[in-house]
Design an enzyme around this catalytic site. Structure first.
Site, short mmCIF file in Angstrom:
data_model
loop_
_atom_site.label_atom_id
_atom_site.label_comp_id
_atom_site.label_asym_id
_atom_site.label_seq_id
_atom_site.Cartn_x
_atom_site.Cartn_y
_atom_site.Cartn_z
N GLU A 79 0.84 -1.20 0.00
CA GLU A 79 0.00 0.00 0.00
C GLU A 79 0.87 1.25 0.00
O GLU A 79 1.80 1.36 0.80
CB GLU A 79 -0.92 0.02 1.23
CG GLU A 79 -1.91 -1.13 1.28
CD GLU A 79 -2.97 -1.06 0.17
OE1 GLU A 79 -3.11 0.02 -0.44
OE2 GLU A 79 -3.63 -2.09 -0.07
N CYS A 142 -7.59 -2.32 8.25
CA CYS A 142 -6.22 -2.29 7.73
C CYS A 142 -5.74 -0.86 7.51
O CYS A 142 -4.62 -0.51 7.89
CB CYS A 142 -6.11 -3.08 6.42
SG CYS A 142 -6.37 -4.85 6.66
N HIS A 164 -1.31 -5.80 1.34
CA HIS A 164 -2.52 -6.63 1.24
C HIS A 164 -2.22 -7.88 0.39
O HIS A 164 -1.49 -7.79 -0.59
CB HIS A 164 -3.68 -5.84 0.60
CG HIS A 164 -4.56 -5.16 1.60
ND1 HIS A 164 -4.70 -3.80 1.68
CD2 HIS A 164 -5.37 -5.68 2.57
CE1 HIS A 164 -5.55 -3.51 2.66
NE2 HIS A 164 -5.97 -4.62 3.21
#
Ligand code: PCA
Length: 195
Positions: A79, A142, A164
């Site tokens: 991310e 998250c 992820h």
């Protein structure tokens, strides 16, 4: 040796397993220069982020890498960014479902990951693992964890980020993409090597 605190989540949303924890627990205790401290987080707003901060205070790691499940994705996705928003499409494991609530009241709109996300993708590509950058960690637990950790360690030597991972084959059925557990473990291993 450098120390990385690496976390995975417990199952949520009616799933029997969470590939993030299944993969994290299979990782070796050392990868290259890195000693791994592995912890499981509850998929619960506030509690997951609090547990990472608590473990980070106890372990004083050089880096923090949190891993979570993103069902429907095809590859392993570091991310790039966390946003200051809690907005849950489903309840967490304690029934909380916040809508339009900031993670940190008055905090900046977003933080960028302080891990080398592009190098992590290159390292996983070199292993032949499906992967790519993601520009949204969502607005569920998250993202809250990533935002909270980046907010806490901003301006310090402790770098932090989030990856992820897709569903496992047994979760995905016929229609959704998935990745075998061995490939997720191999991908995370390659990514950790270049932290
Ligand atoms: N994935 C969820 C929370 C726990 C997990 O593994 C998310 O993407 O927010």
């Amino acid at each position: 040796m450098k120390k990385v605190l690496i976390t995975g989540f417990d199952p949520f949303g009616g799933q029997a397993v969470n590939p993030s924890w299944e993969a994290v627990r299979l990782l070796p205790d050392e990868i290259g220069n890195w000693q791994l401290i592995k912890r499981q987080l509850p998929t619960v707003f506030h509690k997951a982020a609090a547990k990472v901060l608590e473990e980070a205070a106890a372990q004083n790691p050089d880096a923090i890498l949190c891993v979570g499940q993103a069902g429907g994705r095809k590859g392993i996705t570091p991310e790039v960014v966390a946003i200051n928003l809690r907005e849950a499409g489903i309840p967490d494991n304690e029934g909380q479902q916040p809508v339009n609530v900031p993670v940190v009241e008055g905090g900046p709109a977003a933080y960028f990951s302080t891990l080398p996300v592009r190098e992590m993708v290159k390292a996983m590509e070199a292993e032949g693992i499906p992967c790519g950058l993601s520009y949204s960690a969502g607005a569920f637990v998250c993202n809250e964890v990533l935002y909270t950790v980046l907010n806490r360690f901003e301006g310090t030597a402790t770098r932090a980020g989030f990856v992820h991972v897709p569903f496992l084959p047994q979760q995905a059925g016929e229609k959704l993409p998935s990745l075998p557990l061995e490939d997720i473990v191999r991908g995370l291993t390659a990514a950790i090597r270049v932290l």
